[in-house]
Structure formats: C-alpha cells, structure tokens
Design a protein around this motif. Structure first.
Motif, PDB file in Angstrom:
ATOM      1  N   MET A  30      -1.004  34.794 -22.993  1.00  0.00           N
ATOM      2  CA  MET A  30      -0.784  33.540 -22.579  1.00  0.00           C
ATOM      3  C   MET A  30       0.842  33.702 -22.128  1.00  0.00           C
ATOM      4  O   MET A  30       1.615  34.087 -22.699  1.00  0.00           O
ATOM      5  N   PRO A  31       1.086  33.289 -20.635  1.00  0.00           N
ATOM      6  CA  PRO A  31       2.519  33.412 -20.363  1.00  0.00           C
ATOM      7  C   PRO A  31       3.327  32.196 -20.905  1.00  0.00           C
ATOM      8  O   PRO A  31       3.068  31.343 -21.360  1.00  0.00           O
ATOM      9  N   SER A  32       4.595  32.630 -21.165  1.00  0.00           N
ATOM     10  CA  SER A  32       5.656  31.955 -21.700  1.00  0.00           C
ATOM     11  C   SER A  32       5.895  30.599 -20.949  1.00  0.00           C
ATOM     12  O   SER A  32       6.297  31.019 -19.787  1.00  0.00           O
ATOM     13  N   ARG A  33       6.229  29.668 -21.477  1.00  0.00           N
ATOM     14  CA  ARG A  33       6.507  28.461 -20.730  1.00  0.00           C
ATOM     15  C   ARG A  33       8.201  28.175 -20.729  1.00  0.00           C
ATOM     16  O   ARG A  33       8.753  27.561 -19.882  1.00  0.00           O
ATOM     17  N   LYS A  34       8.745  28.990 -21.365  1.00  0.00           N
ATOM     18  CA  LYS A  34      10.330  29.283 -21.511  1.00  0.00           C
ATOM     19  C   LYS A  34      10.697  29.905 -20.248  1.00  0.00           C
ATOM     20  O   LYS A  34      10.236  31.064 -19.901  1.00  0.00           O
ATOM     21  N   PRO A  35      11.796  29.297 -19.445  1.00  0.00           N
ATOM     22  CA  PRO A  35      12.480  29.996 -18.335  1.00  0.00           C
ATOM     23  C   PRO A  35      13.116  31.221 -18.778  1.00  0.00           C
ATOM     24  O   PRO A  35      13.159  32.337 -18.091  1.00  0.00           O
ATOM     25  N   MET A  36      13.667  31.288 -19.898  1.00  0.00           N
ATOM     26  CA  MET A  36      14.384  32.647 -20.448  1.00  0.00           C
ATOM     27  C   MET A  36      13.363  33.350 -21.565  1.00  0.00           C
ATOM     28  O   MET A  36      12.518  33.055 -21.804  1.00  0.00           O
ATOM     29  N   GLY A  37      14.247  34.275 -22.030  1.00  0.00           N
ATOM     30  CA  GLY A  37      13.604  35.108 -23.047  1.00  0.00           C
ATOM     31  C   GLY A  37      12.827  36.423 -22.544  1.00  0.00           C
ATOM     32  O   GLY A  37      12.772  36.643 -21.242  1.00  0.00           O
ATOM     33  N   VAL A  38      12.178  37.046 -23.433  1.00  0.00           N
ATOM     34  CA  VAL A  38      11.467  38.041 -22.867  1.00  0.00           C
ATOM     35  C   VAL A  38      10.081  38.445 -23.295  1.00  0.00           C
ATOM     36  O   VAL A  38       9.294  39.020 -22.640  1.00  0.00           O
ATOM     37  N   PHE A  39       9.556  37.617 -24.484  1.00  0.00           N
ATOM     38  CA  PHE A  39       8.116  37.499 -24.907  1.00  0.00           C
ATOM     39  C   PHE A  39       7.194  36.554 -24.103  1.00  0.00           C
ATOM     40  O   PHE A  39       7.759  35.596 -23.659  1.00  0.00           O
ATOM     41  N   GLY A  40       6.200  37.089 -23.421  1.00  0.00           N
ATOM     42  CA  GLY A  40       5.507  36.258 -22.459  1.00  0.00           C
ATOM     43  C   GLY A  40       6.109  36.086 -21.158  1.00  0.00           C
ATOM     44  O   GLY A  40       5.491  35.474 -20.375  1.00  0.00           O
ATOM     45  N   LYS A  43       6.955  38.209 -17.528  1.00  0.00           N
ATOM     46  CA  LYS A  43       6.573  39.348 -16.683  1.00  0.00           C
ATOM     47  C   LYS A  43       7.643  40.493 -16.954  1.00  0.00           C
ATOM     48  O   LYS A  43       8.920  40.052 -16.894  1.00  0.00           O
ATOM     49  N   ILE A  44       7.327  41.619 -16.772  1.00  0.00           N
ATOM     50  CA  ILE A  44       8.172  42.822 -17.147  1.00  0.00           C
ATOM     51  C   ILE A  44       9.185  42.854 -15.934  1.00  0.00           C
ATOM     52  O   ILE A  44      10.177  43.271 -15.995  1.00  0.00           O
ATOM     53  N   SER A  45       8.625  42.915 -14.810  1.00  0.00           N
ATOM     54  CA  SER A  45       9.477  42.899 -13.502  1.00  0.00           C
ATOM     55  C   SER A  45      10.684  41.745 -13.527  1.00  0.00           C
ATOM     56  O   SER A  45      11.703  41.962 -13.029  1.00  0.00           O
ATOM     57  N   THR A  46      10.316  40.573 -14.071  1.00  0.00           N
ATOM     58  CA  THR A  46      11.175  39.543 -14.080  1.00  0.00           C
ATOM     59  C   THR A  46      12.385  39.777 -15.192  1.00  0.00           C
ATOM     60  O   THR A  46      13.612  39.732 -15.056  1.00  0.00           O
ATOM     61  N   VAL A  47      12.169  40.527 -16.216  1.00  0.00           N
ATOM     62  CA  VAL A  47      12.984  40.751 -17.403  1.00  0.00           C
ATOM     63  C   VAL A  47      13.849  41.833 -16.568  1.00  0.00           C
ATOM     64  O   VAL A  47      15.028  42.112 -17.235  1.00  0.00           O
ATOM     65  N   THR A  48      13.268  42.910 -16.275  1.00  0.00           N
ATOM     66  CA  THR A  48      14.101  44.140 -15.873  1.00  0.00           C
ATOM     67  C   THR A  48      14.747  43.679 -14.801  1.00  0.00           C
ATOM     68  O   THR A  48      16.217  44.269 -14.703  1.00  0.00           O
ATOM     69  N   LYS A  49      14.474  42.750 -13.699  1.00  0.00           N
ATOM     70  CA  LYS A  49      15.477  42.185 -12.634  1.00  0.00           C
ATOM     71  C   LYS A  49      16.608  41.657 -13.228  1.00  0.00           C
ATOM     72  O   LYS A  49      17.758  41.671 -12.719  1.00  0.00           O
ATOM     73  N   ARG A  50      16.281  40.724 -14.434  1.00  0.00           N
ATOM     74  CA  ARG A  50      17.517  40.014 -15.092  1.00  0.00           C
ATOM     75  C   ARG A  50      18.481  40.922 -15.699  1.00  0.00           C
ATOM     76  O   ARG A  50      19.587  40.622 -15.534  1.00  0.00           O
ATOM     77  N   GLU A  51      17.644  42.042 -16.282  1.00  0.00           N
ATOM     78  CA  GLU A  51      18.761  42.649 -17.052  1.00  0.00           C
ATOM     79  C   GLU A  51      19.298  43.930 -16.208  1.00  0.00           C
ATOM     80  O   GLU A  51      20.213  44.698 -16.794  1.00  0.00           O
ATOM     81  N   HIS A  52      18.978  44.189 -15.107  1.00  0.00           N
ATOM     82  CA  HIS A  52      19.308  45.239 -14.049  1.00  0.00           C
ATOM     83  C   HIS A  52      19.064  46.663 -14.795  1.00  0.00           C
ATOM     84  O   HIS A  52      19.938  47.256 -14.826  1.00  0.00           O
ATOM     85  N   SER A  53      18.044  46.611 -15.372  1.00  0.00           N
ATOM     86  CA  SER A  53      17.647  47.887 -15.785  1.00  0.00           C
ATOM     87  C   SER A  53      16.094  48.166 -15.168  1.00  0.00           C
ATOM     88  O   SER A  53      15.283  47.367 -14.926  1.00  0.00           O
ATOM     89  N   LYS A  54      15.779  49.793 -15.588  1.00  0.00           N
ATOM     90  CA  LYS A  54      14.330  49.922 -15.529  1.00  0.00           C
ATOM     91  C   LYS A  54      13.517  49.820 -16.499  1.00  0.00           C
ATOM     92  O   LYS A  54      12.316  49.697 -16.414  1.00  0.00           O
ATOM     93  N   VAL A  55      14.007  49.625 -17.716  1.00  0.00           N
ATOM     94  CA  VAL A  55      13.213  49.814 -19.006  1.00  0.00           C
ATOM     95  C   VAL A  55      13.680  48.492 -19.637  1.00  0.00           C
ATOM     96  O   VAL A  55      14.811  48.296 -19.911  1.00  0.00           O
ATOM     97  N   PRO A  56      12.766  47.303 -20.098  1.00  0.00           N
ATOM     98  CA  PRO A  56      13.555  46.130 -20.932  1.00  0.00           C
ATOM     99  C   PRO A  56      14.284  46.553 -22.148  1.00  0.00           C
ATOM    100  O   PRO A  56      13.973  47.473 -22.864  1.00  0.00           O
ATOM    101  N   TYR A  57      15.180  45.844 -22.296  1.00  0.00           N
ATOM    102  CA  TYR A  57      16.299  46.115 -23.505  1.00  0.00           C
ATOM    103  C   TYR A  57      15.442  46.160 -24.816  1.00  0.00           C
ATOM    104  O   TYR A  57      15.634  47.082 -25.538  1.00  0.00           O
ATOM    105  N   ILE A  58      14.297  45.359 -24.950  1.00  0.00           N
ATOM    106  CA  ILE A  58      13.932  45.199 -26.204  1.00  0.00           C
ATOM    107  C   ILE A  58      13.021  46.430 -26.300  1.00  0.00           C
ATOM    108  O   ILE A  58      12.950  47.120 -27.681  1.00  0.00           O
ATOM    109  N   VAL A  59      12.485  47.256 -25.162  1.00  0.00           N
ATOM    110  CA  VAL A  59      11.823  48.555 -25.492  1.00  0.00           C
ATOM    111  C   VAL A  59      12.766  49.530 -26.071  1.00  0.00           C
ATOM    112  O   VAL A  59      12.341  50.215 -26.930  1.00  0.00           O
ATOM    113  N   ARG A  60      13.928  49.697 -25.241  1.00  0.00           N
ATOM    114  CA  ARG A  60      14.963  50.609 -25.527  1.00  0.00           C
ATOM    115  C   ARG A  60      15.312  50.288 -27.119  1.00  0.00           C
ATOM    116  O   ARG A  60      15.564  51.547 -27.766  1.00  0.00           O
TER     117      ARG A  60
END
Length: 713
Positions: free
Chosen positions: A485-495, A497-514
């Motif tokens: 289920m995709p998240s309806r929240k514009p922000m956050g990390v759960f739900g 897309k991984i590409s959206t999160v890494t682009k927002r964080e300017h990272s190659k691997v999401p912060y939560i994973v690291r």
C-alpha cells in the motif's frame, strides 16, 4: 481332578503330534524335488505351506515327553507348572486355553504350581489376544503378573538418533515402562506389526546421566534440503487439487498421495533438532529429536508423574517383550505419522498469512520469578518456535504487553510456554543440550478461522498449571498481506518509493537502511536468530513513526531498544515499499532466471537482471547484501546461515504488488492458497540466496563500477 485334566491334555497333545508327523512326511521329498529342474513346489511355497511345522513338532514333542512321566508317576504334590510356563507360546486354540484354566481351578493356592500356572495362563491370554488383532477392538491395557494391568498412557511417532543417523520410531509409554518400537513394512497385505528396539522400566529411567560431560552433537540437515522438500510437497498438493478438479481416476490421486506421504515423512524425519535424552540404570543413553519444547516438556512431565508410582525394577523375558510389542498394534492411539496427508478431506487446511499476537500479562504466580514466554506454531506437520518476549525481572505479575507478527504456513495451533530464566552460572550443566531455563507453564489454543476472520483483535486467556496468560490475536490472510500500500503522506519514508526518498535525502541508500544496519552491526551480529526472531511490535511502530517524522532523537531511541526491534523496523520498511526492491517489472524475469538449469545461462541472466535495476534499488540492495554476508559469517554464534537470511528477506525484497502476484485471487475459483504461496515464496528465497552465495558481482562498465563501489551512501 488335576490328574484327569492333565490326562486330557496329554491325549490332545498325542493327537496333535500325530497330525504334525503326517505333515512332515511329504515335506522332505518336496524339498528335495524343489532343487531339481522340475520341482513340484518352490522353496518359498513349501515354507509357506509347512510354516514352522518342524519347530512346532519339536516343541510339542518336548512338552509331551516331559508331561507323560509326571502323569504316570502321579502324586498330590506332583509339579507340572514349570512345563506349562515354558511352553506358554504353544497354546493353539481357546480349547487349550480352557484346559489350562481348568487345571488352575483345580490347583490349590498353596500348591507350588499355582503361581506358575497363573503366569502361564496370563502369557497365553496376552498371546492369543495379540494374534487375534483383526477381529478384536483396540485394547486399553494388557495383563501383567499378579493380575495387574499395564496401561498405555501415551504414544507418538518420534525421531531417534542412532549412531548419528535419524530413525523413525513409535514410542509407547506404559504405566511401568517406556518402549521404543519400529513399525515393520507391510508386505502383501499383512497386518501392521512392530519390532521392539529397547525398553526401560520407569523405575530405572533418568533424563540426565551425571557422567555425560560431552555435549551432544546433533547432525543438522541443511535448510536448503528442507526447503526443497517443502517445494516438492507444495507441488504434489497442487497436483492433487488439479486432478480432483479434473475428476481424474482415483489411481492417479492415490499415486500422488503416496508420493506426498513419502516427502512428508522425510521432512518429519529430518526437521527436528531438539534433544530428549533418556538413560537406563546401567547408564546407557537413548536420544530422541523433537521440534517442540512443548512436546518435550509433555513427555518429561508424564514420565516423572508416573515414576512416583513405580518403585521396583524388573526385566521382561523375551517372550513377554514380544507379546508386549504385539499388543501395541491394538493399544496404539496414534495410528499415522502426524502429517497433512492423514487429514480428512473436510478438515481445515490451516491458516496462511500473518498472526499478530500481543502477550499482555500473567497472573496466579505464587512467588516472584524472572519470567519470559515463547510462542510456537505448527507448519508442514511439526511445531517451531516463532517468538520470545523479554525477561520480566523478579515479579509475580509480569506485564510484557509485547506484540509479535508470526508467519503462518497452514498453521492450526498456537502454543505458549512460560519459562523461569536461570541466571545462576553454577547451574549451567545443560540437559539435552539446551538451556537450563525451567518451564513453569504451558498451554495451547486452536487457530480457528471462524474466530479469527474478523479485523478486530480477539482477546483470550491461556490457563497453565494454575497460571493464566492473557493474549490478544489478529489474523491477516495471505490475500490481504500481499498488498503493498503506497503511503498517502507526502513526506516520510515508509510506503514511499525508494527513488523519491534517496533523491530527497541526496543519498544513494536511504537513511533508515543505513541507520538500522549500523546499529545491528554494532551490537546485533551475535544475537541468536537476528532477523528471524520477531521484535516487539510497539517498539517497531515507535521507530517507524520516528523515521517518518525525521525525529532527531531516532539514533538515541535505537540505542535503547532491543536489537530485534531494529531488525524488525528494517524488514517492515522493505515490506511496505510500494514496489519491491527488485521491482514489479523485473520480478517475473528473476523468477524465470532462477529456474534455469544451465548454470552459465543462469549466471548471465541473473547478473544482467540485477544490473538492470534502477540505481537506488541496486546500490541499496548491494549495501544490504554485504551486511547479510557479514551476519552469516557469524553463523556459529547467531545461528543465521545464508539460507536462513534468504528465507527472511527473499519475500520482503521480491514479493510483487498484488496486481503482479503469480497467485490467482479469483474468489470463484477454489485454489489452495497455501500451496501456491509456498511455491512462490520458495522461488523468491532462491533468487536472494543465489546472490548471497556469489563471491563478487561482476561489473560490465565504469559507470556501473562507480555505482557499486561508491562510499557516498
């Protein structure tokens, strides 16, 4: 009167011997002719027709020759009981049994023959009963000396470890002894029979030998082999369902059922790894392997309770042991190996999905203890431990309030065990190769689909040895758990897309994973069952909320939480991705590539597919892959092999969104959800395992090289 009864027995023996002599006359020439080019009968035919005739003649001739002179020289004090006791297996009919009974009636209790004849009659009765198994109902007990009854208390199929090899046994617990038997193969329509392997009188039985200093080595079957068996079982079950829908002949289904039984028996033989050791008075030990601490505790409790009533040691004669073993056919309560093949057609196939369980609290304790609970569920015919609460220190009213998510594969029962934690290092003499923590209570409840079908939590109470444990349960079926289920929240990390999160964080691997991997690398690499053992659901939800709101104190929260909660948060993140890490588009290709038989073609296909992943997905996967390999390097401590890790993460990283799932979801078409799900899960596990087992990931160009080995994660 005794002489008159004995004269009748002598006359009967004389007639019987003349009949046996008449049978022996043609036997010798027939045997001689059997070795010629034109035999009248073959050797097997002769042995069948004249079965035991020479032996019977010798036995009855000896009995007759011993009885005749005693009757001829009769006196009131003449003894014949020893002859009847010696020949107790030679009773041929109920008439002979009646003759023995008549002789006993006319023998005074003070006569030396009385106890001997009484024992001979008892043995004869048991023998006739054991060979008459086709026409008598199941018996509850058998007669032993002094007219007492030896009753069956418990029996079960078990795996015995014999010189490093696993053997399937049927174990019978009687009121005075433990008998281990082997079920003979049924040939040519013959009735079921047992072979005795060993027995121990309960008065001589102990669970731990003081001289046993060497730790028990239990040979483990690789997880890959166990999974291969499960795949075969799921395939065969699917075939059976297809044949039934196609209304094929019963012979085809019967053949498939036989194959299913063979595979399930093999799985049951190879899966247990928890030892139950028993010893006789001479110190000789025997080892059973079980998959459930619950079952092991049940056997120990029943034996120890019965031992309170057993004071004398004894030995069985070979004849008594044979008759006891014969009687097991009628006494047994467990007639089949406990497998799905033995379930009735209308019996529930069990639940497939996720069971959320909250272990609330316990009451009824008489003294303060250090307490924790474990949860077991059944799948593929045996039970396994799935979750463990934290230890609640020194209290009579533990309040855990811990939630766990348990994966169900055709499960029908939930078991709960409550332990007292042992902190005394001087007591670390381990029994059965396991911890010395003491079970203070255990209980179980059926997983009823009707009760659990609603979306609401179901509260329940499990009583155990005067203690009551409160639980809440909620079930999510496979059909619903498949949904990403995709998240309806514009922000956050759960739900998101991984590409959206890494682009927002300017990272190659999401912060939560690291962050999660860093904390697990710091203090979780030697945690037994890391990633397999469920974390506390409330802790996981708290971490999820902290990451979603970009809480600056998240690293402090993680340092104070149980490491299993951090592992659970990481798994939840990957599971709630709106698209799996391996992507929906490439998932069918990965499933097809892993099924290729040619190793060169498989490697080329799998690597090309991997390098086709979007950059954030690929780099995140390789970052995780390196970590999982380091976890497996500590397998001797954390018990997590590459295969175990692939089993945990395979479905999480590959399971497609519902629209791309290979599992049909048409409610009008009856399918076996569990079987098709199992096949798909196995494929997902194999894909991840393939990459875990590769030493290196070859890179075709400089661009990909920079992505793979960049440290800017």
């Amino acid at each position: 009167m005794r002489k008159w009864v004995l004269s009748g027995i002598l006359a009967s023996e004389e007639t019987y011997l003349s009949h046996l002599e008449a049978l022996l006359l043609p036997m010798k020439p027939l045997k001689a002719a059997a070795t010629t080019s034109q035999p009248v009968l073959t050797i097997p035919q002769i042995e069948t027709i004249f079965f035991k005739v020479p032996e019977l003649y010798e036995v009855h001739k000896e009995f007759y020759d011993g009885l005749l002179p005693r009757v001829q020289q009769w006196s009131h004090h003449q003894r014949v009981g020893d002859l009847f006791q010696k020949q107790n297996l030679k009773v041929r009919s109920t008439k002979d049994l009646k003759d023995q009974s008549d002789l006993l009636k006319h023998t005074p209790c003070s006569h030396p023959d009385h106890p001997l004849l009484q024992d001979a009659l008892r043995i004869s009765q048991n023998f006739l009963s054991s060979i008459n198994e086709e026409t008598t109902p199941r018996r509850q007990s058998m007669t032993v000396k002094k007219g007492e009854n030896r009753q069956l208390l418990k029996d079960s199929f078990m795996v015995e470890l014999v010189e490093g090899a696993r053997k399937l046994r049927h174990v019978f617990l009687f009121t005075d002894l433990l008998l281990c038997a082997k079920l003979k193969k049924q040939i040519g329509g013959k009735s079921q029979q047992y072979d005795s392997k060993w027995y121990i009188p309960l008065s001589d039985l102990t669970f731990q030998n003081a001289d046993e200093s060497e730790p028990l080595h239990i040979p483990q079957v690789p997880d890959e082999e166990l999974d291969a068996m499960k795949v075969k079982i799921s395939h065969i079950k699917s075939e059976i369902q297809r044949e039934k829908r196609a209304n094929k002949g019963s012979k085809v289904i019967e053949r498939l059922r036989k194959k299913l039984s063979e595979q399930e028996s093999l799985l049951l033989l190879t899966s247990p790894g928890m030892a139950l050791r028993v010893h006789n008075r001479n110190g000789k030990g025997y080892t059973f392997l079980m998959s459930s601490d619950y079952e092991r505790a049940e056997w120990k409790e029943t034996i120890r309770e019965q031992q309170k009533k057993c004071f004398k040691s004894f030995s069985l004669t070979s004849m008594e042991l044979q008759m006891l073993t014969n009687s097991c056919v009628k006494l047994q309560t467990v007639h089949h190996i406990p497998l799905t093949i033995n379930k009735e057609e209308d019996e529930s196939p069990g639940l497939h999905g996720f069971l959320n369980v909250i272990v609330h609290s316990a009451s009824g304790l008489k003294q303060s203890l250090n307490l924790y609970c474990t949860l077991e569920v059944d799948s593929f015919g045996y039970f396994a431990n799935k979750a463990k609460t934290r230890v609640y220190r020194y209290t009579t009213e533990p309040k855990w309030n811990e939630e766990f998510e348990i994966d169900l594969e055709g499960s029908q029962t939930l078991r709960l065990l409550c332990y007292e934690k042992s902190y005394n290092k001087t007591k670390q003499i381990k029994e059965d190769g396991d911890s010395t923590d003491r079970i203070i209570g255990k209980g179980q409840i059926p997983l009823d689909p009707q009760t659990l079908q609603g979306k609401d939590w179901q509260r329940t109470l499990i009583p155990m040895n005067g203690i009551e444990v409160k639980l809440s349960m909620k079930f999510t079926s496979r059909e619903f758990s498949l949904k990403r289920m995709p998240s309806r929240k514009p922000m956050g990390v759960f739900g998101i897309k991984i590409s959206t999160v890494t682009k927002r964080e300017h990272s190659k691997v999401p912060y939560i994973v690291r962050q999660c991997l860093e904390e697990i690398e710091r203090r979780g690499m030697e945690e037994v069952g890391i990633y397999r053992v469920s974390g506390v659901a409330t802790d996981i939800q708290a971490l999820k909320a902290a990451f979603d709101t970009n809480n600056k104190d998240v690293s402090v929260m993680m340092s104070e939480m149980d490491v299993n909660a951090i592992a659970g948060t990481l798994k939840l993140y990957f599971r709630e991705l709106p698209e799996p890490l391996f992507t929906d588009d490439l998932y069918p290709n990965f499933a097809g590539g892993i099924a290729l038989s040619d190793s060169v073609a498989k490697e080329s296909c799998m690597l090309n597919l991997l390098l086709s992943l979007p950059e954030p997905n690929l780099v995140t996967f390789l970052f995780l892959l390196d970590h999982l390999k380091r976890v497996a390097d500590k397998e001797s401590i954390n018990k997590m092999s590459l295969h175990n890790l692939a089993t945990v993460f395979g479905p999480t990283l590959l399971r497609p969104a519902e629209k791309d799932s290979m599992i049909p979801t048409n409610p009008t078409q009856p399918i076996s959800m569990g079987d098709s799900w199992s096949l798909e899960v196995m494929s997902q596990v194999q894909v991840l395992l393939y990459f875990l087992q590769l030493e290196t990931i070859p890179t075709p160009d400089s661009k990909r090289q920079s992505i793979l080995f960049s440290t800017e994660v």
